[in-house]
Design a protein around this motif. Structure first.
Motif, short mmCIF file in Angstrom:
data_model
loop_
_atom_site.label_atom_id
_atom_site.label_comp_id
_atom_site.label_asym_id
_atom_site.label_seq_id
_atom_site.Cartn_x
_atom_site.Cartn_y
_atom_site.Cartn_z
N GLU A 658 -26.51 -17.97 34.67
CA GLU A 658 -26.62 -19.19 35.52
C GLU A 658 -25.06 -19.53 35.51
OE1 GLU A 658 -28.62 -20.55 37.50
OE2 GLU A 658 -30.28 -19.30 36.89
N GLU A 659 -24.16 -19.52 34.44
CA GLU A 659 -22.84 -19.83 34.86
C GLU A 659 -22.20 -18.74 35.42
OE1 GLU A 659 -19.79 -22.17 33.14
OE2 GLU A 659 -21.87 -22.10 32.61
N VAL A 660 -22.61 -17.49 35.39
CA VAL A 660 -22.11 -16.29 36.32
C VAL A 660 -22.42 -16.59 37.68
CG1 VAL A 660 -22.20 -13.95 36.89
CG2 VAL A 660 -22.40 -14.73 34.59
N PHE A 661 -23.53 -17.10 38.05
CA PHE A 661 -23.83 -17.37 39.28
C PHE A 661 -22.88 -18.60 40.04
CE2 PHE A 661 -28.45 -15.70 38.66
CZ PHE A 661 -27.94 -14.25 39.22
N GLU A 662 -22.53 -19.47 38.87
CA GLU A 662 -21.96 -20.63 39.48
C GLU A 662 -20.49 -20.30 39.83
OE1 GLU A 662 -21.65 -24.14 36.90
OE2 GLU A 662 -24.14 -24.03 36.94
N ARG A 663 -19.99 -19.30 38.87
CA ARG A 663 -18.55 -18.83 38.98
C ARG A 663 -18.53 -18.15 40.39
NH1 ARG A 663 -15.19 -18.07 34.11
NH2 ARG A 663 -15.55 -19.80 33.04
N ALA A 664 -19.53 -17.15 40.71
CA ALA A 664 -19.41 -16.48 41.80
C ALA A 664 -19.64 -17.28 42.89
CB ALA A 664 -20.75 -15.42 41.78
N ASP A 665 -20.28 -18.34 43.15
CA ASP A 665 -20.37 -19.08 43.92
C ASP A 665 -19.01 -19.90 44.32
OD1 ASP A 665 -21.68 -20.43 46.21
OD2 ASP A 665 -21.90 -22.44 44.85
N GLN A 666 -18.28 -20.10 43.34
CA GLN A 666 -16.77 -20.63 43.44
C GLN A 666 -15.77 -19.88 44.29
OE1 GLN A 666 -15.65 -21.82 39.41
NE2 GLN A 666 -17.42 -23.16 39.23
N VAL A 667 -16.04 -18.40 44.20
CA VAL A 667 -15.27 -17.14 44.49
C VAL A 667 -15.82 -16.96 46.17
CG1 VAL A 667 -14.00 -16.45 42.71
CG2 VAL A 667 -16.16 -15.41 43.40
N GLY A 668 -16.98 -17.73 46.50
CA GLY A 668 -17.54 -17.48 47.72
C GLY A 668 -18.48 -16.39 48.03
N MET A 669 -19.25 -16.19 46.92
CA MET A 669 -20.31 -15.19 46.71
C MET A 669 -21.86 -15.86 46.73
SD MET A 669 -20.59 -11.75 44.34
CE MET A 669 -19.04 -11.77 44.12
N ASP A 670 -22.45 -15.26 47.85
CA ASP A 670 -23.91 -15.74 47.63
C ASP A 670 -24.84 -15.34 46.44
OD1 ASP A 670 -23.37 -16.75 50.23
OD2 ASP A 670 -24.29 -15.12 51.30
N ARG A 671 -25.53 -16.24 46.28
CA ARG A 671 -26.47 -16.07 44.97
C ARG A 671 -27.06 -14.68 44.78
NH1 ARG A 671 -28.82 -19.45 40.58
NH2 ARG A 671 -30.42 -17.98 39.71
N ASP A 672 -27.88 -14.59 46.23
CA ASP A 672 -28.74 -13.44 46.32
C ASP A 672 -27.68 -11.88 46.06
OD1 ASP A 672 -27.52 -13.86 48.82
OD2 ASP A 672 -29.22 -13.44 49.95
N LYS A 673 -26.49 -12.10 46.89
CA LYS A 673 -25.78 -10.99 46.76
C LYS A 673 -24.96 -10.67 45.31
CE LYS A 673 -24.04 -10.21 51.46
NZ LYS A 673 -23.62 -10.99 52.30
#
Length: 698
Positions: A658-673
């Protein structure tokens, strides 16, 4: 009486030499025996001199050859050289005999066959005259050896006992010998016939000149060899040839006879302003649509110009093309049609092809004398200077596909097997067809990711077309009409041919078949292609150069900034040049003009847009195809791995997902990608899950 007649024939030969071959005999005398051992006669010259003698040479070649060689020995030479064992070899007979047309009537005659060398043994010494030494009294007995079994003396001429004998090699006569197996050229076969072959024994100075895969014309004497073994002899005999002259045919389409009338029609067609549309209409007319793909295949048939540079290197002119598409879109049908059109073509299908079958196989068998290794040419060698159509590329094993890399770019095939090191020529164009990774294209995934072929292979294709099958009411209606009409035309034609009481008139058949008739009939199109490849070597005009240069430089400039993808590589530039040359050849033009360049730029742009556009950014990205991942995808992978790396040090069990998804979201990456990339990395073994919902990098 017979002796006087023989002397007369020998005199006639001497006179013939003086009239036609004075210089050649002088040249032979200077180079005999180290550089040259044979005088080659053109059968046409002999026919012009004395038609009866020429016909006798075909009917009784062994006898006439002896007379011709005797006349050569008696010929007055200006230098003091004796042409003791010089050969006379006749070539260029008026007509060739097909290998499958050889019959019992030809036995003992001089025949000429054309084909491709399937196998060639090593050059081996053959005993012509054996000297046997009696072990009891030392008397030397000489026994001439024929093609059959090895002959030993029955008794010693000195002590009249039956041996024992030992061969004295110093006193025996040897000659170089080699055995070839020549198979019919693939272009002569229509309708799926199995190619037939004939074995040819050659001797002395013609040996060692040809390798597997060479196209040759062989003139020789047809002989018979009994089937069966010593115990059980069969009344059936095999043909073989005693080769007299072997000529390597390097010219393409040597079997294509183009008459003056054909030339007139070809030149007339070439000046037609709608020539390209007519060509497209002649390419597999029973398949509906695909104008771009059909035009590209036509350009592939004409091919660019193979260029030799002053330093000895060569730039290929052949175009390679790949069709990737949904099932049922007619890809195989197109390939089959190309096999029918191309003057020298081989069709093979993925599952049924191994790497040895495509390139060359080292085979150990009884061909020749005793078990020995020979090279057998594969499909890409047989298609030399033609087209190799390979269907079902995606169904081949990856190691078999990798055998094609060298053939596609360097146009040669290097073999190192069973102690044989050889390089065979494979100057052919490849037309490949494949299905996407999941059988059909998934429109939600980038097309580049669905092409399940190695990047190294894909980057060698000049053009890649994707054929998608999406429902479209108007288009489907036209396609349905076309297919139903094609079948109806076939029904009427078959009914008229097969039913004796058929009430269908020829006029009705003609009316219906108009739609499926090629605009240029296949036979004329083959001649057109052969004529263009033989006579047209176009050069670039400044406008064409500028057009191609501008297109390439503009595309490349899109990748100039630091984080932009590389839009296209230099290989595409060479592809553009080759396509433009082929386009000029279609018009039988000696110059590549601006319109050719514009036409091919359009084709390449379409090809690139189909597969080389990153769906996320809308930019051209060469790595979509050539590396299998787009730049945006590589950046995501880098980011995901970077995030996991950072987080795994902070937590004992690894990075929480979940933490990985949050960080990814911060750099502008969608959760499904992000999920898609993590799944992909997990499949590849780059990350693993030490504990549920926690990730670590490997």
């Amino acid at each position: 009486m017979a002796r006087a007649e023989n002397a007369e024939i020998i005199d006639r030969f001497e006179e013939f030499y003086r009239t036609y071959y004075r210089n050649e005999i002088g040249d032979l005398a200077q180079k005999y025996p180290n550089e040259r051992k044979s005088l080659y006669l053109d059968w046409g010259d002999l026919y012009r001199y004395d038609s009866d003698m020429a016909d006798d040479f075909v009917a009784q070649p062994s006898q006439m050859r002896d007379y011709a060689e005797e006349a050569l020995r008696l010929y007055d030479l200006p230098v003091d050289v004796k042409l003791g064992s010089a050969h006379v070899r006749v070539r260029n007979l008026r007509q060739h005999t097909g290998i499958r047309d050889i019959r019992a009537d030809h036995v003992g005659n001089l025949v000429s066959v054309q084909g491709i060398v399937r196998k060639a043994t090593d050059v081996r010494p053959k005993m012509r005259n054996a000297a046997f030494e009696c072990q009891r009294c030392g008397t030397m007995t000489r026994v001439p050896q024929s093609d059959g079994d090895f002959q030993e003396p029955h008794e010693c001429q000195g002590c009249e006992r039956q041996g024992p004998f030992q061969i004295n090699f110093d006193q025996s006569e040897f000659v170089d010998s080699q055995k070839l197996r020549v198979q019919e050229s693939p272009e002569g076969l229509r309708g799926g016939e199995t190619p037939q072959a004939i074995d040819i024994n050659i001797e002395d100075d013609v040996t060692g000149k040809v390798t597997a895969g060479d196209h040759v014309t062989v003139t020789g004497i047809l002989r018979l060899e009994q089937q069966g073994n010593q115990q059980e002899k069969s009344p059936i005999f095999d043909f073989y040839m005693e080769g007299m002259a072997v000529t390597i045919e390097d010219e393409q389409f040597e079997e294509m006879d183009i008459t003056e009338e054909d030339k007139k029609r070809i030149v007339e067609l070439s000046s037609d302003p709608e020539i390209y549309d007519k060509m497209i209409g002649s390419m597999a007319p029973s398949i509906y649509g695909y104008p771009d793909e059909k035009l590209a295949i036509i350009l592939q048939l004409f091919s660019g110009v193979a260029k030799s540079l002053p330093d000895g290197s060569r730039i290929r002119g052949d175009l390679h093309m790949l069709l990737i598409g949904d099932p049922g879109t007619g890809k195989s049908q197109l390939l089959q049609y190309v096999k029918k059109l191309a003057p020298r073509s081989v069709y093979t299908s993925g599952k049924g092809s191994s790497s040895a079958g495509l390139t060359a196989a080292a085979v150990r068998d009884d061909f020749g004398d005793g078990q020995q290794w020979t090279l057998e040419a594969g499909a890409l060698v047989l298609a030399d200077q033609g087209i190799a159509a390979v269907d079902e590329l995606d169904k081949m094993r990856p190691e078999d596909r990798s055998a094609m890399h060298e053939a596609l770019e360097q146009q040669s095939i290097s073999i190192s097997k069973a102690g044989i090191n050889a390089t065979l020529k494979s100057r052919c164009s490849l037309l490949g067809a494949a299905n996407p990774k999941y059988g059909r294209f998934d429109e939600y995934e980038p097309i580049g990711e669905q092409i399940d072929l190695e990047p190294a292979l894909i980057s060698r294709f000049d053009l890649i077309f994707t054929v998608t099958d999406k429902p479209d009411e108007e288009k489907d209606g036209r396609l349905a009409d076309h297919i139903i009409n094609t079948n109806y035309a076939g029904e009427l034609f078959t009914h008229r041919e097969s039913v004796p009481t058929s009430n269908i008139s020829q006029e009705e058949v003609d009316n219906v078949t108009e739609d499926v008739e090629p605009t240029i009939e296949a036979d004329l199109l083959r001649k057109y292609i052969a004529y263009a490849k033989r006579n047209c070597f176009p050069t670039m005009t400044e406008e064409a150069k500028k057009e191609i240069r501008d297109f390439y430089v503009n595309l490349r400039s899109q990748g100039a900034s630091e984080d932009a993808p590389v839009p296209v590589t230099a290989r595409k530039l060479e592809a553009l040049v080759r396509l433009a040359e082929a386009s000029a050849r279609v018009r039988l033009s000696d110059t590549v003009e601006k319109r050719d360049a514009e036409k091919v730029v359009e084709i390449v742009r379409d090809s690139l847009e189909a597969i080389g556009v990153d769906p996320e950014t809308g930019e051209f990205d060469v790595d979509m195809v050539e590396a299998g991942t787009s730049k945006s995808q590589r950046d995501r992978i880098k980011n995901i791995k970077g995030i996991i790396n950072e987080l795994e040090d902070e937590y004992d069990d690894g990075a929480p997902i979940e933490e990985v998804f949050e960080r990814a979201d911060q750099v502008g990456m969608d959760r499904d990608k992000a999920e898609h990339e993590i799944e992909k990395l997990r499949r590849q073994g780059d990350i693993y899950e030490p504990v549920t919902d926690h990730l670590r990098t490997v």
